[in-house]
Design an enzyme around this catalytic site. Sequence first.
Site, PDB file in Angstrom:
ATOM      1  N   ASP A   1       0.771  -1.241   0.000  1.00 19.60           N
ATOM      2  CA  ASP A   1       0.000   0.000   0.000  1.00 19.60           C
ATOM      3  C   ASP A   1       0.808   1.300   0.000  1.00 19.60           C
ATOM      4  O   ASP A   1       0.680   2.127  -0.896  1.00 19.60           O
ATOM      5  CB  ASP A   1      -0.852   0.015   1.269  1.00 19.60           C
ATOM      6  CG  ASP A   1      -2.316  -0.119   0.925  1.00 19.60           C
ATOM      7  OD1 ASP A   1      -2.640   0.025  -0.258  1.00 19.60           O
ATOM      8  OD2 ASP A   1      -3.112  -0.378   1.840  1.00 19.60           O
TER       9      ASP A   1
ATOM     10  N   THR B   1      18.952   1.726  -2.186  1.00 18.65           N
ATOM     11  CA  THR B   1      18.542   1.034  -0.960  1.00 18.65           C
ATOM     12  C   THR B   1      18.662   1.957   0.254  1.00 18.65           C
ATOM     13  O   THR B   1      19.404   2.955   0.223  1.00 18.65           O
ATOM     14  CB  THR B   1      19.381  -0.250  -0.794  1.00 18.65           C
ATOM     15  OG1 THR B   1      18.831  -1.024   0.277  1.00 18.65           O
ATOM     16  CG2 THR B   1      20.843   0.038  -0.500  1.00 18.65           C
TER      17      THR B   1
ATOM     18  N   GLY C   1      13.156   0.786  -1.941  1.00 19.58           N
ATOM     19  CA  GLY C   1      14.607   0.639  -2.017  1.00 19.58           C
ATOM     20  C   GLY C   1      14.995  -0.225  -3.201  1.00 19.58           C
ATOM     21  O   GLY C   1      14.603   0.026  -4.341  1.00 19.58           O
TER      22      GLY C   1
ATOM     23  N   LYS D   1      -3.198   2.211 -14.266  1.00 25.60           N
ATOM     24  CA  LYS D   1      -2.860   0.771 -14.303  1.00 25.60           C
ATOM     25  C   LYS D   1      -3.879  -0.050 -13.529  1.00 25.60           C
ATOM     26  O   LYS D   1      -4.605   0.476 -12.687  1.00 25.60           O
ATOM     27  CB  LYS D   1      -1.490   0.522 -13.654  1.00 25.60           C
ATOM     28  CG  LYS D   1      -0.411   1.478 -14.040  1.00 25.60           C
ATOM     29  CD  LYS D   1       0.094   1.197 -15.431  1.00 25.60           C
ATOM     30  CE  LYS D   1       1.095   2.266 -15.830  1.00 25.60           C
ATOM     31  NZ  LYS D   1       1.478   2.159 -17.214  1.00 25.60           N
TER      32      LYS D   1
HETATM   33  N1  SAH Z   1      14.171  -3.273   0.069  1.00 23.08           N
HETATM   34  C1  SAH Z   1      14.337  -2.194   1.037  1.00 23.08           C
HETATM   35  C2  SAH Z   1      14.504  -2.701   2.460  1.00 23.08           C
HETATM   36  C3  SAH Z   1      13.315  -3.399   3.043  1.00 23.08           C
HETATM   37  S1  SAH Z   1      13.544  -3.836   4.739  1.00 23.08           S
HETATM   38  C4  SAH Z   1      15.567  -1.341   0.621  1.00 23.08           C
HETATM   39  O1  SAH Z   1      16.349  -1.773  -0.221  1.00 23.08           O
HETATM   40  O2  SAH Z   1      15.712  -0.226   1.162  1.00 23.08           O
HETATM   41  C5  SAH Z   1      12.732  -2.465   5.524  1.00 23.08           C
HETATM   42  C6  SAH Z   1      13.723  -1.624   6.298  1.00 23.08           C
HETATM   43  O3  SAH Z   1      14.442  -0.765   5.410  1.00 23.08           O
HETATM   44  C7  SAH Z   1      13.091  -0.675   7.305  1.00 23.08           C
HETATM   45  O4  SAH Z   1      12.780  -1.324   8.530  1.00 23.08           O
HETATM   46  C8  SAH Z   1      14.176   0.363   7.486  1.00 23.08           C
HETATM   47  O5  SAH Z   1      15.199  -0.116   8.340  1.00 23.08           O
HETATM   48  C9  SAH Z   1      14.741   0.443   6.062  1.00 23.08           C
HETATM   49  N2  SAH Z   1      14.084   1.551   5.299  1.00 23.08           N
HETATM   50  C10 SAH Z   1      13.325   1.419   4.194  1.00 23.08           C
HETATM   51  N3  SAH Z   1      12.920   2.633   3.727  1.00 23.08           N
HETATM   52  C11 SAH Z   1      13.469   3.549   4.566  1.00 23.08           C
HETATM   53  C12 SAH Z   1      13.428   4.984   4.618  1.00 23.08           C
HETATM   54  N4  SAH Z   1      12.757   5.709   3.716  1.00 23.08           N
HETATM   55  N5  SAH Z   1      14.124   5.609   5.628  1.00 23.08           N
HETATM   56  C13 SAH Z   1      14.831   4.891   6.530  1.00 23.08           C
HETATM   57  N6  SAH Z   1      14.896   3.543   6.525  1.00 23.08           N
HETATM   58  C14 SAH Z   1      14.223   2.874   5.565  1.00 23.08           C
END
Ligand code: SAH
Length: 236
Positions: A30, A105, A76, A43
Amino acid sequence: MVGIGPGSRDQITPRAERALRDAQAVVGYDTYLDLLGDLIRDKEIHRSQMREEIERCRLAVGLALTGKRVAVVSSGDPGVYGMAGPILEVLGERGLAVEIIPGVTAATAAAAAVGAPLNHDFAVISLSDLLTPWPVIEKRLAAAATGDFVTVLYNPRSKKRREQIVRAREIFLKCRKETTPVGIVKNVSRESEEVVITNLRKMCEHPVDMLTTVIIGNSQTFVLSSYMITPRGYRL
Ligand code: SAH
């Protein structure tokens, strides 16, 4: 598999944006879909909640098998605690064409917000023990701490998991000074971004949640002006 970066529209790569525009169906959690706004307006959208990852994969694969171009959205990078692994596993040997599109990421987005803390060897560890047994996580924390890796913590604390970050700090304090810099970045690149540079002694005094990334410096990391820096070893 589309990595959309940490939140802001300008952190979505042109390649990810193109894939989203070309998609016929979009599947994702979401909050991430909300971040995309008009990019996906026309979409076929399939929204899901956290913890429905496997259903989401099956749904996406099912849609692709009907011949649709499907974008599965991950925040990310899709291959960093993301959906790329499970999607490939669910796809199995079916031979559908897949494209995995990397994204910025949280580790590098958070690092950029505090300075240059990842400028030497670093480890990334998720503190979530939903899918990984806690003793395994502790072992990895101890190994990263002993190896003097700068360490990035994902999933540091949730409403139910409150003690993991406390334990992680104790493990690092066995081999690192209390004054070791720690960067805490919440909601990086989103409207409510919060950046704190503190140290190991005080790190648990700052609010940390599931939208936070924590970066623990190595024995050489220092703070200069308002930046956290891990030296590469150049003589300056
Ligand atoms: N695939 C994602 C990670 C998923 S795990 C990536 O590559 O970023 C989810 C964790 O990522 C969260 O608990 C936090 O620790 C971190 N995270 C994701 N988005 C964030 C953001 N905008 N700001 C800070 N931490 C973030």
